[in-house]
Enzyme design. Sequence first.
Site, PDB file in Angstrom:
ATOM      1  N   HIS A 213     -43.060  90.723-119.018  1.00 35.37           N
ATOM      2  CA  HIS A 213     -43.013  91.825-118.050  1.00 35.37           C
ATOM      3  C   HIS A 213     -43.565  93.132-118.613  1.00 35.37           C
ATOM      4  CE1 HIS A 213     -40.394  90.244-114.762  1.00 35.37           C
ATOM      5  NE2 HIS A 213     -40.080  89.357-115.688  1.00 35.37           N
TER       6      HIS A 213
ATOM      7  N   CYS B 254     -44.434  87.110-113.899  1.00 34.85           N
ATOM      8  CA  CYS B 254     -43.272  86.230-113.772  1.00 34.85           C
ATOM      9  C   CYS B 254     -43.322  85.474-112.444  1.00 34.85           C
ATOM     10  CB  CYS B 254     -42.000  87.076-113.934  1.00 34.85           C
ATOM     11  SG  CYS B 254     -40.575  86.100-114.394  1.00 34.85           S
TER      12      CYS B 254
END
Lengths: 104, 219
Positions: free
Chosen positions: B196, B87
């Site tokens: 994630h 991210c």
Amino acid sequence: MALEIPGPRIGQVAVRDDKNGWIERMRAKVQVFLKPGVLDVQGKAIEGALHGLGFDGVDHVRVGKTIEFDLPGGDPAKAEADVKTMCEKLLANTVIESYRVEVA
Amino acid sequence: MKAAVIVFPGSNCDRDCAVGVERSTGAKVEMVWHGDAELPKGLDLIVLPGGFSYGDYLRCGAMASQSPVMKAVVKAANDGVPTLGVCNGFQILCESHLLPGALLRNEKLKYICKPVDLEIVNGNTRFTAAFGERRTARMTIGNGEGNFFGDEDLLDRLEGEGQVVFRYANENPNGSARNIAGIVNAKGNVLGMMPHPDRAFEAELGSADGAVLFKSVLG
């Protein structure tokens, strides 16, 4: 004989330093925009909102940012070269952004 | 096995990454502050976590790429230490030129937080080997600027060289070029991804596929 008045020249900023007297400063203005080929989603959203307000002819809205700062020296060519280096290294991501530099 | 998680001001997934790596692999994890100029010795993995480093000022990841620790991270990555950016960590890898391309605002301008199905495009990387024959994975994304961008030449090259590791499988949530969700560098030791693994390392979290990724690289 012309009288030498210490201080800034027109168009330039100068600051008073107790040790060195007047130090020339220049003002830089950097504008950063997404490159033409990169979709500017904020620009598109704003364009849609402007159309909603009745401004039908509005087209090609681009959102960018302006970064202004002072830097030392009185040589515009050197200042411009320095600011371009700053753009390449930090102020713009040249993968997606182009920049315009003005120094005065 | 030893891993380091880099903590920037504004990182918010650093603990998740540390716990995820520890529980999945048993590796010892050290937290490294962004102001440190040196990394611990003998690292098997460096993780750049998600979050909003430096408040996303200027551009996501731009300020973090200039922080003291990143000189050491760039050197370690160039020396071959496996490096994972998740991210905001992916954005930092791009801003540090460890990975090509850039991440733009999501196509629909919205911050998106939801589980996504991924296609494992390259299962032969050191980050995906433990998936074996599996070609799908499920993880969560949480980003406002996850829209991967590269010019056509770069995208062709990434696809041609097997550097596209993950793609969004069913829908493209953020407008990413060619549905790209994660890429590796040419050498194969630096992975950047928007989903994630640190939010998917045990079944209670909805998916344990992140643990497979951690095991791949530290197994």
